[in-house]
Design a protein around this motif. Sequence first.
Motif, PDB file in Angstrom:
ATOM      1  N   LYS A 167       0.830  -1.197   0.000  1.00 21.12           N
ATOM      2  CA  LYS A 167       0.000   0.000   0.000  1.00 21.12           C
ATOM      3  C   LYS A 167       0.867   1.251   0.000  1.00 21.12           C
ATOM      4  N   GLY A 168       0.552   2.171  -0.903  1.00 21.20           N
ATOM      5  CA  GLY A 168       1.195   3.475  -0.921  1.00 21.20           C
ATOM      6  C   GLY A 168       0.364   4.485  -0.152  1.00 21.20           C
ATOM      7  N   GLY A 169       0.727   5.749  -0.269  1.00 17.36           N
ATOM      8  CA  GLY A 169      -0.002   6.781   0.445  1.00 17.36           C
ATOM      9  C   GLY A 169       0.621   8.135   0.209  1.00 17.36           C
ATOM     10  N   LEU A 317      -5.799  -1.499   2.401  1.00 18.58           N
ATOM     11  CA  LEU A 317      -7.079  -1.132   1.810  1.00 18.58           C
ATOM     12  C   LEU A 317      -7.335  -1.966   0.559  1.00 18.58           C
ATOM     13  N   GLY A 318      -8.541  -2.475   0.433  1.00 16.56           N
ATOM     14  CA  GLY A 318      -8.947  -3.166  -0.785  1.00 16.56           C
ATOM     15  C   GLY A 318      -8.109  -4.377  -1.132  1.00 16.56           C
ATOM     16  N   GLY A 319      -7.541  -5.038  -0.131  1.00 19.89           N
ATOM     17  CA  GLY A 319      -6.741  -6.211  -0.382  1.00 19.89           C
ATOM     18  C   GLY A 319      -5.270  -5.916  -0.620  1.00 19.89           C
ATOM     19  N   VAL A 320      -4.874  -4.646  -0.638  1.00 20.21           N
ATOM     20  CA  VAL A 320      -3.470  -4.279  -0.774  1.00 20.21           C
ATOM     21  C   VAL A 320      -2.921  -4.013   0.632  1.00 20.21           C
ATOM     22  N   ARG A 321      -1.921  -4.786   1.000  1.00 16.81           N
ATOM     23  CA  ARG A 321      -1.423  -4.785   2.376  1.00 16.81           C
ATOM     24  C   ARG A 321      -0.377  -3.707   2.605  1.00 16.81           C
ATOM     25  N   ALA A 322      -0.521  -2.945   3.675  1.00 17.68           N
ATOM     26  CA  ALA A 322       0.485  -1.969   4.069  1.00 17.68           C
ATOM     27  C   ALA A 322       1.631  -2.661   4.799  1.00 17.68           C
ATOM     28  N   ILE A 323       2.817  -2.048   4.760  1.00 21.06           N
ATOM     29  CA  ILE A 323       3.947  -2.676   5.437  1.00 21.06           C
ATOM     30  C   ILE A 323       3.751  -2.673   6.948  1.00 21.06           C
ATOM     31  N   ALA A 324       2.916  -1.781   7.449  1.00 20.70           N
ATOM     32  CA  ALA A 324       2.628  -1.781   8.889  1.00 20.70           C
ATOM     33  C   ALA A 324       1.912  -3.049   9.313  1.00 20.70           C
ATOM     34  N   ASP A 325       1.278  -3.729   8.350  1.00 20.86           N
ATOM     35  CA  ASP A 325       0.560  -4.977   8.636  1.00 20.86           C
ATOM     36  C   ASP A 325       1.371  -6.204   8.245  1.00 20.86           C
ATOM     37  N   GLY A 326       2.639  -5.998   7.948  1.00 21.38           N
ATOM     38  CA  GLY A 326       3.520  -7.115   7.610  1.00 21.38           C
ATOM     39  C   GLY A 326       3.653  -7.395   6.138  1.00 21.38           C
TER      40      GLY A 326
END
Length: 326
Positions: A167-169, A317-326
């Motif tokens: 996930k980007g931001g 979000l939407g199935g794209v995982r953030a690095i904070a979630d591993g």
Amino acid sequence: MSKTTIKNNTLTRVPGIKVGHYTDAIAATGCTVVLCPPKTVGAVDVRGGAPGTRETDLLQAHNLVAEVTAIVLSGGSAFGLSSADGVMRWHIERGLGYQSRSGLTVPIVPAAILFDLGLGRQDVFPDGDAGYQACQNAATGVLELGSVGAGTGAKVGAIAGNERASKGGIGSAAIALKNGLVIAALMAVNAVGNVYDERGEILAGLRKNDGAGFDSVLEAIVKISSDSSAAPANESTVIGVVATNGALNKTEAQKVAQMAHDGIARAVNPAHTMYDGDTIFALATGEVPADTSLVGAYAAEAVASAIRDAVRRATSLGGVRAIADG
């Protein structure tokens, strides 16, 4: 000159700059507006091969108008450029903008977009009302960052699809020098390439098939390009704004925008590809004497830090995982 520790490490550390977001988490899109104080000088440098922009020709150093009213960063691909209409409407209602020789007030609102239609809804994008609402939300102080505004639907390293992307931001960073000069960046990160940390290791991007660690995007491009049946996801970009309270003319601000792109190259690999729309706007509010080379060098540092900040603050979000979630 040495750096000093600052509490507000975001773009609004530059006096007079306001930032506002419009976020649609359900559609996975949004826009971000940077509101400028009067007489702010603006410039731009576009390095990506697939840019989506508005009013960038006006900002070239050889053209007439140097003053910028606001900058828009938006999701929604080319559809999202319409968000700038609402930003213009907001300023017209308040009599803000460039004073033309004929006596008319014309808000100067350059914009750049990123492609986020591969996440969330493809039929919803930021429009004029979204841009107007972002202006309403604009404020000084520490910004809300991560998967908000223009970074809501952003991804990193999505060349093999959403399942292996990160996930980007949107992220920000600011540097304050002892002479009162401030240089800051706000970056929406939706890159083709991986994002690298300060040690040169992959921070976010193309995940391995088993989800344990990351693969090289460059090696993935080689593999995909050799398989004619593959259909890589290529629509990406990094867009953003660098701002300073330094006194720069339009030509000097354009040089700062050029140098700021070095920050993308330090934090993203590959960068400035034919599939990216990498664009950086530069703003100078003119309060403090400034050396162009110094501002540009620190702008590159701020851009790299803001890019890393964006993926560190992002949320899944939407199935794209953030690095904070591993």
